[in-house]
Write an enzyme that holds these catalytic residues in place. Structure first.
Site, PDB file in Angstrom:
ATOM      1  N   THR A 105      -6.169 -22.507 -26.995  1.00  0.00           N
ATOM      2  CA  THR A 105      -5.357 -23.318 -27.888  1.00  0.00           C
ATOM      3  C   THR A 105      -4.606 -24.390 -27.099  1.00  0.00           C
ATOM      4  O   THR A 105      -4.174 -24.160 -25.969  1.00  0.00           O
ATOM      5  CB  THR A 105      -4.354 -22.463 -28.675  1.00  0.00           C
ATOM      6  OG1 THR A 105      -3.445 -21.834 -27.762  1.00  0.00           O
ATOM      7  CG2 THR A 105      -5.078 -21.380 -29.463  1.00  0.00           C
TER       8      THR A 105
ATOM      9  N   GLN B 138       1.980 -11.417 -21.476  1.00  0.00           N
ATOM     10  CA  GLN B 138       1.985 -10.395 -20.434  1.00  0.00           C
ATOM     11  C   GLN B 138       1.196 -10.804 -19.190  1.00  0.00           C
ATOM     12  O   GLN B 138       1.226 -10.099 -18.178  1.00  0.00           O
ATOM     13  CB  GLN B 138       1.431  -9.071 -20.977  1.00  0.00           C
ATOM     14  CG  GLN B 138       2.327  -8.379 -21.984  1.00  0.00           C
ATOM     15  CD  GLN B 138       3.635  -7.880 -21.368  1.00  0.00           C
ATOM     16  OE1 GLN B 138       4.211  -8.509 -20.489  1.00  0.00           O
ATOM     17  NE2 GLN B 138       4.102  -6.743 -21.838  1.00  0.00           N
TER      18      GLN B 138
ATOM     19  N   ASP C 121       0.142 -16.747 -33.417  1.00  0.00           N
ATOM     20  CA  ASP C 121      -0.218 -15.504 -34.119  1.00  0.00           C
ATOM     21  C   ASP C 121      -0.925 -15.820 -35.434  1.00  0.00           C
ATOM     22  O   ASP C 121      -1.875 -15.128 -35.821  1.00  0.00           O
ATOM     23  CB  ASP C 121       1.040 -14.675 -34.389  1.00  0.00           C
ATOM     24  CG  ASP C 121       1.745 -14.260 -33.103  1.00  0.00           C
ATOM     25  OD1 ASP C 121       1.062 -14.124 -32.066  1.00  0.00           O
ATOM     26  OD2 ASP C 121       2.970 -14.085 -33.141  1.00  0.00           O
TER      27      ASP C 121
ATOM     28  N   GLY D 251       7.116  -9.917 -33.412  1.00  0.00           N
ATOM     29  CA  GLY D 251       6.223  -9.147 -32.547  1.00  0.00           C
ATOM     30  C   GLY D 251       4.794  -9.576 -32.808  1.00  0.00           C
ATOM     31  O   GLY D 251       4.381  -9.709 -33.970  1.00  0.00           O
TER      32      GLY D 251
ATOM     33  N   SER E  98      24.514 -22.073 -20.142  1.00  0.00           N
ATOM     34  CA  SER E  98      24.742 -21.516 -21.477  1.00  0.00           C
ATOM     35  C   SER E  98      24.519 -22.623 -22.491  1.00  0.00           C
ATOM     36  O   SER E  98      25.065 -23.723 -22.345  1.00  0.00           O
ATOM     37  CB  SER E  98      26.174 -20.967 -21.598  1.00  0.00           C
ATOM     38  OG  SER E  98      26.412 -20.515 -22.916  1.00  0.00           O
TER      39      SER E  98
ATOM     40  N   GLY F 242      -5.158 -28.803 -30.942  1.00  0.00           N
ATOM     41  CA  GLY F 242      -6.131 -27.931 -31.584  1.00  0.00           C
ATOM     42  C   GLY F 242      -6.649 -26.835 -30.668  1.00  0.00           C
ATOM     43  O   GLY F 242      -5.922 -26.312 -29.818  1.00  0.00           O
TER      44      GLY F 242
ATOM     45  N   PHE G 172      12.670 -11.170 -23.746  1.00  0.00           N
ATOM     46  CA  PHE G 172      12.093 -10.093 -24.548  1.00  0.00           C
ATOM     47  C   PHE G 172      12.566  -8.753 -24.002  1.00  0.00           C
ATOM     48  O   PHE G 172      12.416  -8.470 -22.806  1.00  0.00           O
ATOM     49  CB  PHE G 172      10.564 -10.169 -24.509  1.00  0.00           C
ATOM     50  CG  PHE G 172       9.891  -9.241 -25.472  1.00  0.00           C
ATOM     51  CD1 PHE G 172       9.672  -9.627 -26.780  1.00  0.00           C
ATOM     52  CD2 PHE G 172       9.482  -7.975 -25.086  1.00  0.00           C
ATOM     53  CE1 PHE G 172       9.054  -8.778 -27.684  1.00  0.00           C
ATOM     54  CE2 PHE G 172       8.877  -7.115 -25.971  1.00  0.00           C
ATOM     55  CZ  PHE G 172       8.658  -7.521 -27.283  1.00  0.00           C
TER      56      PHE G 172
ATOM     57  N   PHE H 241      13.182  -9.953 -29.463  1.00  0.00           N
ATOM     58  CA  PHE H 241      12.783 -11.247 -28.917  1.00  0.00           C
ATOM     59  C   PHE H 241      13.905 -12.227 -29.219  1.00  0.00           C
ATOM     60  O   PHE H 241      14.205 -12.493 -30.388  1.00  0.00           O
ATOM     61  CB  PHE H 241      11.468 -11.709 -29.558  1.00  0.00           C
ATOM     62  CG  PHE H 241      11.020 -13.086 -29.144  1.00  0.00           C
ATOM     63  CD1 PHE H 241      10.652 -13.353 -27.834  1.00  0.00           C
ATOM     64  CD2 PHE H 241      10.932 -14.108 -30.076  1.00  0.00           C
ATOM     65  CE1 PHE H 241      10.225 -14.610 -27.455  1.00  0.00           C
ATOM     66  CE2 PHE H 241      10.506 -15.373 -29.713  1.00  0.00           C
ATOM     67  CZ  PHE H 241      10.146 -15.633 -28.398  1.00  0.00           C
TER      68      PHE H 241
END
Length: 331
Positions: A222, A172, A256, A48, A36, A227, A116, A102
């Site tokens: 990535t 995924q 994202d 998301g 924990s 970079g 998630f 998330f």
């Protein structure tokens, strides 16, 4: 260019642990971990991958179509996205489940442990991408991390309709089997992974790097602070260095942002290297903010970052699309 972004819509619970996860892991005891972490900061943010990428595209002046499933608690989030310029008509709203969650804890070295909860995302498999295409022609579909059946359905639909696909299986990959990963990758015009996901993708598919490249157009890999590398079959890799942030406040959502910048530049007719440069610049803006959709985006600042990292020619190519001043070549 009309871009549809398929992927998760979620609420992020972001916590910070003022220590190192590694210090809490005991060698020889990892088979039965019970830990924990006492966090000293909590931020509840919109997130998301589908929503984040769509938001970034809207910030850059596009009007992307968000395709995904959200829950009974989506009303306020939906107004936020619509107000930012995202077309939310492709969102399926569940009448029973809550929007996905998330929950992520970040340590002082920016390592992350996350969980998630899918929630309403499981209903994304019921969305028919063909309906959106009939309403208004789609020019590119990004298939991001989502309900696995939805990812497979959207990919198959896009290929059947002749819509170019940008495959972005990301989180995924760990859940998908070999045949599913092959189905998502085969025939994609663009493929996005980070360096670890690249190795996982090849392990899952049984394909070598060259075999992957024979099946896709451009593979953008990535490397965080290292970079991006752009890979294309029969051509040398193109390295694109990262834009160095002044201070990393929160690593969540940087990838994202990169994808949003990349797709925006492609929609403007710019080559993949310029697209990766804009993606890196936008990713840095996200890294310098807490949350994935709370950043401020000023064209002049973004162009200054591009010019500093990549030179005046890159900034001049992007300036007309960002409504910013064209850099003076004499500088």
């Amino acid at each position: 260019m009309r871009i549809a972004v398929t992927g998760s819509i979620a609420t992020d619970h972001l916590m910070v642990f003022p220590g190192r996860f590694a210090d809490q892991l005991l060698e020889g005891r990892l088979a039965a971990v019970s830990l924990s972490f006492l966090a000293d900061r909590l931020e509840v943010r919109r997130g998301g991958v589908g929503a984040n990428i769509s938001f970034g595209l809207a910030r850059l002046g596009l009007r992307p179509l968000l395709v995904g499933a959200a829950g009974v608690d989506f009303a306020e989030y939906g107004r936020w996205l619509a107000g930012a310029g995202v077309d939310t008509s492709g969102v399926r709203v569940s009448d029973a489940l809550h929007t996905a969650r998330f929950v992520c804890t970040t340590d002082e070295e920016h390592n992350q442990i996350a969980t998630f909860y899918a929630g309403a995302m499981s209903e994304a498999r019921h969305i028919d991408l063909a309906e959106a295409h009939r309403r208004r022609t789609l020019d590119l579909v990004l298939v991001g991390a989502d309900d696995p059946e939805a990812m497979l359905r959207h990919t198959a639909t896009a290929h059947r309709l002749g819509i170019p696909v940008a495959a972005d299986p990301s989180q995924q990959l760990a859940r998908l089997d070999a045949e599913q990963v092959r189905s998502l990758v085969e025939g994609a015009r663009y493929l996005f992974t980070n360096a670890y996901e690249s190795a996982l993708l090849m392990e899952r598919t049984g394909w070598s790097e060259e075999e992957v490249l024979r099946r896709v157009g451009t593979w953008a890999v990535t490397h965080g602070a290292g970079g991006v590398r752009l890979l294309t079959v029969d051509r040398p890799p193109v390295p694109v260095p990262a834009v160095v942030p002044q201070r990393v406040v929160d690593p969540t959502g940087g990838g994202d942002g990169l994808r949003a910048g990349f797709l925006a530049a492609l929609s403007w007719g710019l080559p993949a290297e310029r697209a990766a440069q804009l993606g890196c610049a936008l990713a840095t803006v996200v890294l310098e903010s807490v949350g994935t959709q709370e950043y401020k985006l000023l064209p002049t600042d973004l162009l200054a970052s591009v010019e500093c990292a990549y030179g005046v020619d890159a900034a001049r190519d992007l300036a007309p699309h960002l409504d910013g001043p064209v850099p003076d070549e004499r500088r």
